[in-house]
Design a protein around this motif. Structure first.
Motif, mmCIF file in Angstrom:
data_model
loop_
_atom_site.group_PDB
_atom_site.id
_atom_site.type_symbol
_atom_site.label_atom_id
_atom_site.label_comp_id
_atom_site.label_asym_id
_atom_site.label_seq_id
_atom_site.Cartn_x
_atom_site.Cartn_y
_atom_site.Cartn_z
ATOM 1 N N ALA A 42 -11.225 32.709 28.023
ATOM 2 C CA ALA A 42 -12.685 31.867 27.807
ATOM 3 C C ALA A 42 -13.958 32.507 28.204
ATOM 4 N N LYS A 43 -13.421 33.656 29.189
ATOM 5 C CA LYS A 43 -14.727 34.311 29.478
ATOM 6 C C LYS A 43 -15.152 35.654 28.462
ATOM 7 N N ASP A 45 -15.761 34.992 25.346
ATOM 8 C CA ASP A 45 -16.610 34.152 24.163
ATOM 9 C C ASP A 45 -16.118 34.597 22.934
ATOM 10 N N VAL A 47 -14.589 33.605 19.085
ATOM 11 C CA VAL A 47 -14.740 32.463 18.059
ATOM 12 C C VAL A 47 -13.338 32.712 17.185
#
Length: 82
Positions: A42-43, A45, A47
């Motif tokens: 999650a850190k 970022d 896609v």
């Protein structure tokens, strides 16, 4: 968001590499690995591949339009100079 099956796969790989004498804490360790992996991904970022492909297509279309506009501008400039 990262595909949950990837996190599960990495978690399972980590669990499989634990020594056999740690089997008693396997369940708790597995939960901790999964939680840590989710937090760390999650850190980052990241896609999804689908989002990346969509943005790549948008960029390609934009590039084509820019090239066409540059060509038109060059032709107009060339015609004005003659």
């Amino acid at each position: 968001m990262i595909n949950p099956t990837i996190i599960e796969s990495i978690t399972q790989s980590l669990i499989d590499h634990l020594p056999n004498d740690l089997a008693s804490i396997k369940s708790e360790t597995e939960k901790n690995f999964r939680s840590i992996l989710q937090q760390q991904f999650a850190k980052l970022d990241l896609v999804t591949r689908e989002e990346f492909d969509v943005q790549s297509a948008v960029l390609a279309r934009t590039r084509e339009k820019l090239d066409a506009l540059e060509q038109t501008l060059n032709e107009l400039t060339k015609n004005n100079n003659t």
